[in-house]
Motif scaffolding. Structure first.
Motif, PDB file in Angstrom:
ATOM      1  N   UNK A 166      28.466  28.311  62.640  1.00 49.32           N
ATOM      2  CA  UNK A 166      29.367  29.104  62.126  1.00 49.32           C
ATOM      3  C   UNK A 166      29.192  29.129  60.646  1.00 49.32           C
ATOM      4  N   UNK A 167      29.024  28.115  59.604  1.00 49.73           N
ATOM      5  CA  UNK A 167      29.319  27.815  58.462  1.00 49.73           C
ATOM      6  C   UNK A 167      30.819  27.434  58.275  1.00 49.73           C
ATOM      7  N   UNK A 168      30.918  26.373  59.531  1.00 47.83           N
ATOM      8  CA  UNK A 168      32.277  25.694  59.412  1.00 47.83           C
ATOM      9  C   UNK A 168      32.272  23.824  59.047  1.00 47.83           C
ATOM     10  N   UNK A 169      33.323  23.551  58.026  1.00 45.08           N
ATOM     11  CA  UNK A 169      32.111  22.558  57.633  1.00 45.08           C
ATOM     12  C   UNK A 169      32.504  21.514  59.037  1.00 45.08           C
ATOM     13  N   UNK A 170      32.079  20.775  59.039  1.00 43.27           N
ATOM     14  CA  UNK A 170      32.153  19.749  60.468  1.00 43.27           C
ATOM     15  C   UNK A 170      32.558  18.028  59.738  1.00 43.27           C
ATOM     16  N   UNK A 171      33.242  17.155  59.884  1.00 43.61           N
ATOM     17  CA  UNK A 171      33.371  15.675  59.776  1.00 43.61           C
ATOM     18  C   UNK A 171      33.293  14.933  60.897  1.00 43.61           C
ATOM     19  N   UNK A 172      34.157  14.488  61.583  1.00 48.00           N
ATOM     20  CA  UNK A 172      33.992  14.088  63.071  1.00 48.00           C
ATOM     21  C   UNK A 172      35.241  14.454  64.048  1.00 48.00           C
ATOM     22  N   UNK A 173      35.151  14.344  65.134  1.00 49.89           N
ATOM     23  CA  UNK A 173      35.936  14.714  65.809  1.00 49.89           C
ATOM     24  C   UNK A 173      37.266  13.828  65.690  1.00 49.89           C
ATOM     25  N   UNK A 174      38.436  14.747  65.888  1.00 47.58           N
ATOM     26  CA  UNK A 174      39.691  14.036  65.064  1.00 47.58           C
ATOM     27  C   UNK A 174      40.717  13.901  66.599  1.00 47.58           C
ATOM     28  N   UNK A 175      41.458  13.610  67.077  1.00 46.40           N
ATOM     29  CA  UNK A 175      43.036  14.305  67.572  1.00 46.40           C
ATOM     30  C   UNK A 175      43.362  13.744  67.740  1.00 46.40           C
ATOM     31  N   UNK A 176      44.911  14.082  67.423  1.00 48.23           N
ATOM     32  CA  UNK A 176      46.209  13.292  66.050  1.00 48.23           C
ATOM     33  C   UNK A 176      47.554  13.881  67.762  1.00 48.23           C
ATOM     34  N   UNK A 177      47.106  12.848  68.764  1.00 44.41           N
ATOM     35  CA  UNK A 177      47.688  13.152  70.128  1.00 44.41           C
ATOM     36  C   UNK A 177      49.169  14.181  69.388  1.00 44.41           C
ATOM     37  N   UNK A 178      49.982  13.432  68.302  1.00 47.09           N
ATOM     38  CA  UNK A 178      51.683  13.584  67.977  1.00 47.09           C
ATOM     39  C   UNK A 178      51.586  14.865  66.766  1.00 47.09           C
ATOM     40  N   UNK A 179      50.473  14.936  66.490  1.00 52.56           N
ATOM     41  CA  UNK A 179      50.686  16.174  65.291  1.00 52.56           C
ATOM     42  C   UNK A 179      49.654  17.018  65.435  1.00 52.56           C
ATOM     43  N   UNK A 180      50.036  17.827  65.804  1.00 49.05           N
ATOM     44  CA  UNK A 180      48.101  18.931  65.940  1.00 49.05           C
ATOM     45  C   UNK A 180      48.092  19.702  64.955  1.00 49.05           C
ATOM     46  N   UNK A 181      48.733  19.646  63.946  1.00 49.74           N
ATOM     47  CA  UNK A 181      48.277  20.077  62.174  1.00 49.74           C
ATOM     48  C   UNK A 181      47.945  19.241  61.552  1.00 49.74           C
ATOM     49  N   UNK A 182      47.607  18.015  61.540  1.00 48.51           N
ATOM     50  CA  UNK A 182      47.719  17.069  61.140  1.00 48.51           C
ATOM     51  C   UNK A 182      45.962  16.947  61.000  1.00 48.51           C
ATOM     52  N   UNK A 183      45.223  17.955  61.637  1.00 49.68           N
ATOM     53  CA  UNK A 183      43.443  17.553  61.590  1.00 49.68           C
ATOM     54  C   UNK A 183      42.882  18.948  61.041  1.00 49.68           C
ATOM     55  N   UNK A 184      41.839  19.230  60.684  1.00 49.03           N
ATOM     56  CA  UNK A 184      41.413  20.235  60.206  1.00 49.03           C
ATOM     57  C   UNK A 184      41.209  21.585  61.375  1.00 49.03           C
TER      58      UNK A 184
END
Length: 317
Positions: free
Chosen positions: A162-180
């Motif tokens: 897809x050409x989408x940059x990927x660094x690592x999996x991150x899950x922010x339980x209390x802040x959805x918007x904190x993830x890319x």
């Protein structure tokens, strides 16, 4: 004319098979009510009628309210119901299974209760996820390491596609918007897949809590089943949504996921896969579709005898 409260329950034969249902339906900022055998969604644009027996899981988003009659109908129809928070990252479920038989549940419990068969089911799950892998003699630790490598490969492969940059999996339980963007998509896809898997597990009468890979949670088996399709359906849908832009990724992910689920016939496949894991065949029909509503009594020999009668004056063996 009978009232809603006096209306009899539908038999499993009268309900739509879980494999033939819409995977999930998302509603927000509306009131959900009942009109005969349909639920209605009323918002600023008017009233929409939705046949309840065609729904796998109903996702109720922010701003929704639901009436008691609507919930009674959804429960009778065997539909899963999830109240989801902003971006669909919270899950609360309910619903009655489509089956009245405990046969598949008993097969699940028997496989779970034996340590050797529990590992065998975990190995079978891994082979479903990654066909061609040899899991003979593999321990749980081996399977977890193998899975970790394959999932990482999937992230890298989808990023390249897809050409989408990927660094690592991150899950922010209390802040959805904190993830890319791709992490938001993966989180949204996972939550939807949990809802779909829970609907199928409940519809088949299995226990959501008796997991074979996951353990210690009320939805361990749901997580097991949802993960079967993570790399094939969930993650690709998330990256497709992220590739379309960083705004409103959760909504695009749900739509992409819904399309993929319908295109692949996932609900029917999911039901078949669960039965296959436990080598389950219904004694009633020979196909794993027991739509009876019968209760028996179990004897010491393992034979089922009729309930609802007194057996005091006859031999039981």
């Amino acid at each position: 004319m009978s009232t809603v409260g006096r209306r009899s329950l539908s038999s499993p034969r009268e309900l739509t098979r879980v494999g033939d249902r819409v995977s999930f339906l998302y509603l927000e900022r509306c009131t959900v009510h009942r009109d005969d055998n349909a639920i209605t969604a009323t918002d600023a644009d008017g009233v929409t009628h939705i046949p309840s027996a065609t729904i796998g899981t109903l996702l109720l988003g922010p701003g929704t309210s639901v009436t008691h009659q609507a919930m009674a109908l959804l429960g009778e129809s065997g539909a899963g119901v999830a109240w989801v928070g902003e971006h669909g990252v919270r899950y609360y479920a309910g619903g009655r299974g489509l089956t009245r038989s405990s046969g598949l549940l008993e097969a699940q419990a028997a496989a779970w209760a034996n340590r050797r068969s529990r590992v065998e089911v975990a190995r079978a799950m891994y082979r479903m996820r990654f066909p061609g892998e040899d899991t003979t003699g593999r321990s749980r630790d081996d399977l977890l390491r193998m899975e970790g490598r394959r999932v990482k490969e999937c992230y890298r492969r989808e990023a390249a596609r897809t050409g989408v940059p990927w660094v690592r999996r991150e899950f922010h339980r209390d802040d959805f918007s904190a993830g890319d963007a791709p992490n938001q998509g993966v989180t949204a896809a996972a939550q939807c897949m949990y809802g779909v898997a829970h609907a199928v597990v409940a519809a088949l009468g299995c226990s959501p809590g008796l997991g074979f890979v996951h353990s210690g949670h009320e939805r361990s088996f749901v997580l097991d089943i949802a993960d079967l399709y993570k790399t094939e359906i969930g993650i690709p849908a998330a990256f497709d949504a992220a590739a379309a832009g960083e705004d409103d990724v959760a909504t695009r992910t749900r739509r992409a996921l819904r399309d993929r689920i319908n295109a692949t016939g996932l609900l029917d496949r999911c039901a078949r896969d669960i039965k296959s894991l436990f080598s389950y065949t219904s004694p009633a029909t020979g196909a794993g579709e027991d739509d009876g509503d019968r209760v028996g009594l179990l004897t010491d020999s393992g034979r089922l005898i009729a309930s609802g009668r007194n057996h005091g004056d006859e031999p039981i063996w």
